[in-house]
Design a protein around this motif. Structure first.
Motif, PDB file in Angstrom:
ATOM      1  N   HIS A  18      -1.704   4.934  -2.762  1.00  0.00           N
ATOM      2  CA  HIS A  18      -0.652   3.958  -3.061  1.00  0.00           C
ATOM      3  C   HIS A  18      -1.190   2.524  -3.036  1.00  0.00           C
ATOM      4  O   HIS A  18      -0.573   1.609  -2.478  1.00  0.00           O
ATOM      5  CB  HIS A  18       0.504   4.100  -2.057  1.00  0.00           C
ATOM      6  CG  HIS A  18       1.027   5.489  -1.922  1.00  0.00           C
ATOM      7  ND1 HIS A  18       1.675   6.153  -2.935  1.00  0.00           N
ATOM      8  CD2 HIS A  18       0.984   6.365  -0.879  1.00  0.00           C
ATOM      9  CE1 HIS A  18       2.017   7.377  -2.534  1.00  0.00           C
ATOM     10  NE2 HIS A  18       1.605   7.528  -1.292  1.00  0.00           N
ATOM     11  N   TYR A 310      -1.153   9.879   2.117  1.00  0.00           N
ATOM     12  CA  TYR A 310      -0.378  10.022   0.891  1.00  0.00           C
ATOM     13  C   TYR A 310       1.112  10.218   1.216  1.00  0.00           C
ATOM     14  O   TYR A 310       1.982   9.576   0.626  1.00  0.00           O
ATOM     15  CB  TYR A 310      -0.903  11.206   0.078  1.00  0.00           C
ATOM     16  CG  TYR A 310      -0.151  11.405  -1.213  1.00  0.00           C
ATOM     17  CD1 TYR A 310      -0.484  10.670  -2.352  1.00  0.00           C
ATOM     18  CD2 TYR A 310       0.893  12.326  -1.295  1.00  0.00           C
ATOM     19  CE1 TYR A 310       0.213  10.849  -3.544  1.00  0.00           C
ATOM     20  CE2 TYR A 310       1.604  12.509  -2.473  1.00  0.00           C
ATOM     21  CZ  TYR A 310       1.251  11.772  -3.594  1.00  0.00           C
ATOM     22  OH  TYR A 310       1.956  11.944  -4.762  1.00  0.00           O
ATOM     23  N   GLY A 313       3.558   7.259   2.218  1.00  0.00           N
ATOM     24  CA  GLY A 313       4.197   6.424   1.206  1.00  0.00           C
ATOM     25  C   GLY A 313       3.583   5.048   1.046  1.00  0.00           C
ATOM     26  O   GLY A 313       2.510   4.743   1.560  1.00  0.00           O
ATOM     27  N   VAL A 314       4.302   4.208   0.328  1.00  0.00           N
ATOM     28  CA  VAL A 314       3.823   2.853  -0.006  1.00  0.00           C
ATOM     29  C   VAL A 314       3.980   1.923   1.195  1.00  0.00           C
ATOM     30  O   VAL A 314       5.033   1.885   1.835  1.00  0.00           O
ATOM     31  CB  VAL A 314       4.590   2.297  -1.219  1.00  0.00           C
ATOM     32  CG1 VAL A 314       4.123   0.876  -1.554  1.00  0.00           C
ATOM     33  CG2 VAL A 314       4.419   3.219  -2.417  1.00  0.00           C
TER      34      VAL A 314
END
Length: 388
Positions: A18, A310, A313-314
């Motif tokens: 991300h 992963y 998240g962002v």
């Protein structure tokens, strides 16, 4: 070098996670007492280097002798730790889901070993001895995980204690232990010492003509790993390795040497070897089965971290990454050692296997020539620890 290869693939070829990439740093610690500093202090120094100087979001410890740094990392510094050590369950309980153990807890390792040995009748009508050391956390784990459960099963084990004096080579009071063995040789021996200390105990037993007992080991102090059994041969030679020959080990299954020599690898293992071979500048892994085992172990741990980053998240917080790491669920791991991580299960293995240390290694002529210090071989198929 192996970690660097897999991180390079994730960062440069996969683009990171991300928009972020892993910044891999290495902390060097000392396996033995150094500069008149005891190993407990050395462990704390390594902890602070990893969590304060860097600071890390996740620390990975694959060393055997890094000192007792776990409580410092997960509780004092609030940082996630992935470790291959067998640790007391209390550390995991108090870690607030920041600790992942790529093995059993100490109490679990002892309980499964004891249950398996009892089921196979290895303890019935046998005199039993336990040798432990005073390494931080070890003594308590041996008492609560092995001595007391044996007594609850109506066995009367002799308990012998070696002092380490703040170091990792534990031999203070070894003469008294050997004298006790000479007077009352045990039929069954649980030597729970670390891999540095165990060879000297065996050497002294041989020198004093102590009859060879049936030695039983678990994952505790990494005595289920060939890197540990190598110390026995390297320290005492073939005579001591032969004395240790036939040692029974109950632990989670490792990569089987037969499969490595015969190139019978799972799709996950093949992927790990292929990708490492493609990117690495080194090529000795192709002819060194033990390096192959290390590659597969590190590939698995790197995948744990990649999945957690992963799934987080962002722009995740540190806590979000830690929560993601502790709820990975089923994970890929080498060989037949299946497992998972959940909020209520910080230890990976889901199975246990009856194995044996063999000297010389008799898998094949090739295995014997390359595993000159002996090898650990499976005796039976893995059993699910939740159903057996």
């Amino acid at each position: 070098e192996i970690f660097s290869v897999f991180i390079k693939i994730l960062n440069e070829e996969c683009g990171g996670f991300h928009g972020r990439k892993i910044d891999l740093k290495e902390i060097t610690t000392f396996p033995l007492e150094a500069f008149d500093i005891d190993i407990s202090t050395l462990g704390t120094i390594a902890c602070l280097n990893a969590t304060k100087d860097i600071p890390s979001v996740i620390v990975v410890d694959i060393s055997q002798f890094s000192g007792p740094l776990e409580n410092c990392i997960v509780n004092e510094q609030k940082t996630a730790l992935v470790t291959t050590k067998v640790l007391p369950s209390q550390i995991a309980i108090s870690s607030n889901n920041r600790l992942l153990i790529d093995s059993f807890s100490a109490e679990q390792a002892f309980s499964l070993m004891l249950m398996s040995a009892e089921e196979k009748g290895l303890l019935t009508n046998q005199s039993i001895a336990i040798v432990a050391d005073d390494s931080l956390g070890n003594y308590e784990s041996v008492i609560t995980g092995l001595v007391e459960p044996l007594r609850e099963l109506n066995y009367d084990p002799e308990f012998h204690f070696l002092n380490c004096e703040g170091a990792i080579f534990c031999n203070i009071e070894i003469e008294r232990t050997i004298n006790a063995f000479k007077d009352n040789p045990p039929d069954v021996l649980f030597p729970t010492l670390n891999p540095i200390s165990l060879p000297e105990l065996l050497t002294q037993m041989i020198s004093n003509d102590v009859p060879k007992p049936q030695i039983i080991q678990s994952a505790f102090n990494q005595q289920d790993d060939e890197q540990s059994t190598n110390h026995i041969f390297n320290y005492g030679g073939s005579k001591v390795a032969d004395y240790y020959n036939g040692t029974i080990i109950f632990s989670h299954p490792y990569v089987e040497n037969q499969r490595i020599f015969e190139s019978q690898l799972s799709p996950f293992e093949e992927m790990c070897i292929k990708e490492y071979s493609r990117v690495s500048d080194l090529d000795q892994h192709s002819i060194d089965p033990r390096r192959t085992e290390t590659i597969l172990k590190i590939c698995s741990i790197t995948r744990y971290i990649a999945r957690a980053l992963y799934d987080a998240g962002v722009n995740p917080s540190r806590r979000r990454i830690h929560e993601s790491l502790s709820t990975l669920g089923p994970v890929d791991s080498p060989g037949l050692s299946f497992g998972s991580f959940t909020l209520n299960k910080p230890t990976r293995p889901s199975s246990i296997q009856h194995m044996e240390y063999q000297f010389p290694c008799g898998i094949s002529k090739e295995a014997e020539s390359q595993n000159y210090s002996g090898c650990i071989i499976p005796i039976s198929s893995p059993e699910n620890i939740f159903t057996n």
